[in-house]
Design a protein around this motif. Structure first.
Motif, short mmCIF file in Angstrom:
data_model
loop_
_atom_site.label_atom_id
_atom_site.label_comp_id
_atom_site.label_asym_id
_atom_site.label_seq_id
_atom_site.Cartn_x
_atom_site.Cartn_y
_atom_site.Cartn_z
N GLN A 157 -8.67 1.97 -9.62
CA GLN A 157 -8.19 2.00 -11.00
C GLN A 157 -8.90 3.09 -11.80
OE1 GLN A 157 -5.85 0.19 -12.39
NE2 GLN A 157 -5.47 -1.45 -10.93
N ARG A 184 0.82 -1.22 0.00
CA ARG A 184 0.00 0.00 0.00
C ARG A 184 0.86 1.27 0.00
NH1 ARG A 184 -4.21 -0.08 4.63
NH2 ARG A 184 -4.55 -2.14 3.76
N GLU A 241 -10.51 -1.92 -5.29
CA GLU A 241 -9.56 -2.02 -6.40
C GLU A 241 -10.11 -1.38 -7.68
OE1 GLU A 241 -6.19 -3.59 -8.54
OE2 GLU A 241 -6.55 -3.46 -6.40
N ALA A 250 -7.63 7.89 -5.65
CA ALA A 250 -7.15 6.55 -6.00
C ALA A 250 -6.48 5.90 -4.79
CB ALA A 250 -6.20 6.62 -7.18
N ALA A 251 -5.58 6.67 -4.13
CA ALA A 251 -4.87 6.12 -2.97
C ALA A 251 -5.86 5.72 -1.89
CB ALA A 251 -3.88 7.16 -2.44
N LEU A 306 2.38 1.87 -3.39
CA LEU A 306 1.36 2.36 -4.31
C LEU A 306 1.07 3.84 -4.07
CD1 LEU A 306 -0.72 1.63 -6.49
CD2 LEU A 306 -2.34 1.17 -4.67
N ALA A 307 0.90 4.20 -2.80
CA ALA A 307 0.63 5.61 -2.48
C ALA A 307 1.78 6.49 -2.93
CB ALA A 307 0.40 5.75 -0.97
N LYS A 359 -9.44 -1.05 -0.25
CA LYS A 359 -9.57 -2.28 -1.04
C LYS A 359 -10.64 -2.18 -2.13
CE LYS A 359 -7.03 -5.54 1.40
NZ LYS A 359 -6.62 -4.92 2.61
N PHE A 397 -7.81 2.53 -2.95
CA PHE A 397 -6.99 1.31 -2.86
C PHE A 397 -6.81 0.93 -1.39
CE2 PHE A 397 -5.33 2.34 -7.20
CZ PHE A 397 -5.75 1.16 -7.78
N ALA A 398 -6.65 1.92 -0.53
CA ALA A 398 -6.45 1.65 0.90
C ALA A 398 -7.68 0.94 1.46
CB ALA A 398 -6.17 2.94 1.65
N LEU A 441 1.68 6.96 -6.63
CA LEU A 441 0.65 7.93 -7.02
C LEU A 441 1.16 9.35 -6.80
CD1 LEU A 441 -2.50 6.10 -5.67
CD2 LEU A 441 -2.14 6.80 -8.03
#
Lengths: 189, 369
Positions: B101, A5, B97, B88-89, A8-9, B95, B92-93, A12
């Motif tokens: 995207q 995670r 997904e 987006a972050a 990924l952050a 979940k 995703f955090a 971004l």
């Protein structure tokens, strides 16, 4: 596609930073050009004099867009490659192309400016007499709210653009001149 | 979905026949249940939604920035861009997904719209494909940094648009695309996302198939034809070596045959200045030779597909065969043969093909008697 995670952050954030940097560079490079570039005034050829400023953008034509191939110095440029046109200020104040080349001229005379452009179509074959050059200043996006004002003033008047040209030959539209007076000036920010 | 239903049917049959145990049956069902489906409707709608959001915001801004200073406009663009990636972050955090995207795709859309809007603000009127390249590179960078398949797909679409645009202006082969493509290939390998590799392959095909129109005076179709045939040969004879890396030879085979057939098709029916026309001496002979080569290629692809359980190759061959026969018919109508004779020849070819396929099929099932 699995990624921790944090990674990924971080990815971004880096993507956002780099994209912002690209956009900021566009703006900074342009404001630098507008601020420091050499000023050149070119009369606009009436492409469509009616409703000039009514649309979203205006197509601008110039005398110097049509460059005689006889002015070519050095090797023939590639069909779609970059062209350099040296323009010289005449005694009556107007500008005329005096040299055409595929690479940037090393020396520039007094009262001369080098403009970078590309052939509007392909560089013509042997028997053509002139090449039509686009300098990237052929489109003026009418600023919101300015259209009618410019339109009223422009009727039957002599129009010119104020350009800023930097050392690399890139030109930018800095303002619109109507009857010798600067009527619209591009704000930097 | 279809795959699961089909396996379920087979499973029941296999269980009844005693090929698998109850434990085995449960194991297989469990495994299938855990499998994520590839690209669902939810994903597709989320992506479309994101892109539409992006453009809705941009057109709202563009329509309402009368009286706004340039600085204010830039601030709005940057805030929207960062907002997308922050969303987006956050997604995703949590979940989510799919929506994560989608938010990335939204960010890429805003980035591209910002390029256009800034160009408009400062009356920039340069080489338009350069702006698309700038956009494509931004998308590819995001794909690399976040391993987002959606970003990779966006980058490939933009890259292809860039290449088509550049070619339409310069009328040249545009080898620069290959550099972009290699970078995209690297990103796809890093992502280990199979659909991404397919997209990478398809983007190259879109560039490669019309290549002949831009090289060797506009008639260089032999070059991509040779590339396609070589790749098909490599995929069939070098399948073992290739599949050490991963199961790539079946897809490569289909794509390569597709390229080769597309080039043969161009030579026969589209770029008619390469071959003599039918009315010229040797014209009929040239067409017949090319048609024989095309049909042989498709026949070989079909045989290979049947033998190696490569459904894609079989379907490509069927479609190609139908297209080839139809085009031959249209082109030769009234000049080469009369209609009934034409259908007779076509029928003979097809029947021969069926016989060939039947023999092949029997050879594949030696134990059943």
């Amino acid at each position: 596609m699995k990624m921790p995670r944090i990674t990924l952050a971080l990815g971004l954030v880096i993507a956002a930073v780099l994209q912002t940097a690209v956009l900021a560079w566009m703006v900074i490079d342009r404001t630098r050009l507008l601020k420091t570039g050499q000023e050149v005034v070119l009369p606009i050829l009436p492409v469509d004099p009616r409703d000039l400023f009514r649309g979203q953008y205006v197509r601008l034509g110039y005398d110097i867009s049509n460059v005689p191939i006889a002015l070519l110095e050095g090797p023939r440029p590639t069909p779609t490659g970059v062209l350099y046109v040296t323009i010289a200020q005449q005694s009556d104040g107007t500008w005329k192309p005096v040299r055409l080349s595929g690479s940037k001229p090393q020396t520039v005379g007094d009262k001369q400016v080098v403009l970078k452009g590309r052939p509007a179509f392909r560089f013509p074959r042997e028997n053509a007499t002139a090449v039509f050059v686009r300098y990237g200043i052929e489109r003026f996006f009418v600023p919101e709210g300015e259209g009618p004002r410019l339109e009223d003033m422009a009727r039957d008047k002599k129009l010119s653009v104020l350009l800023a040209v930097d050392g690399s030959g890139t030109a930018a539209i800095k303002g619109i001149i109507i009857d010798g007076k600067l009527q619209y000036s591009e704000r930097l920010l | 979905m279809w795959y699961r239903a089909r396996v379920e049917r087979d499973l029941r049959r296999w269980r009844e026949a005693g090929f698998i145990t109850d434990a085995g049956l449960d194991g297989i069902r469990n495994e299938l249940g855990q499998r994520k489906s590839g690209f669902g409707a939810a994903q597709a709608f989320a992506m479309l939604g994101a892109v539409l959001f992006g453009f809705a915001i941009m057109s709202f801004v563009a329509a309402n920035w009368e009286g706004m200073s340039k600085l204010m406009r830039l601030v709005i663009l940057f805030v929207t861009l960062w907002g997308c990636y922050a969303a987006a972050a956050a997604l995703f955090a949590r979940k989510h997904e799919i929506f994560g995207q989608a938010a990335i795709v939204g960010g890429i859309a805003v980035y591209g719209a910002s390029i256009m809007l800034i160009a408009q603000m400062y009356h920039m009127d340069g080489n338009p494909p350069d702006a698309v390249l700038m956009w494509a590179l931004g998308a590819l960078l995001t794909a690399f940094l976040t391993r987002s398949g959606a970003a990779l797909a966006s980058a490939l679409v933009l890259g292809v648009v860039w290449s088509v645009y550049e070619r339409s202006i310069t009328d040249a082969a545009h080898l620069g695309f290959l550099a972009f493509w290699l970078a995209a290939f690297g990103v796809a390998m890093d992502q280990k996302w199979r659909p991404g590799l397919h997209l990478v392959a398809i983007s190259l095909i879109i560039w490669l198939v019309p290549l002949g129109f831009f090289i060797l005076g506009g008639h260089g179709h032999w070059v991509p034809l040779a590339i396609g045939l070589a790749a098909a040969a490599a995929a069939s004879f070098g399948a073992k070596a290739l599949d050490n890396v991963g199961p790539i030879s079946p897809a490569l085979f289909v794509y390569a045959v597709g390229i080769a057939f597309a080039e043969l098709f161009v030579l026969q029916f589209i770029d008619e200045r390469v071959m003599p026309t039918l009315s010229q001496p040797g014209g009929i002979m040239a067409l017949v030779m090319l048609a024989i080569v095309s049909l042989a290629l498709l026949l070989a692809a079909m045989a290979w597909g049947v033998q190696h359980d490569n459904t894609g190759a079989v379907w490509l061959a069927y479609a190609g065969f139908a297209l080839e026969i139809f085009s031959l018919y249209v082109k030769t109508f009234g000049s080469l043969l009369n209609t009934s004779l034409f259908f007779l020849v076509a029928a003979l070819i097809v029947t021969g093909l069926a016989w060939f396929a039947y023999r092949l099929h029997n050879r594949n099932l030696p134990a059943v008697s």
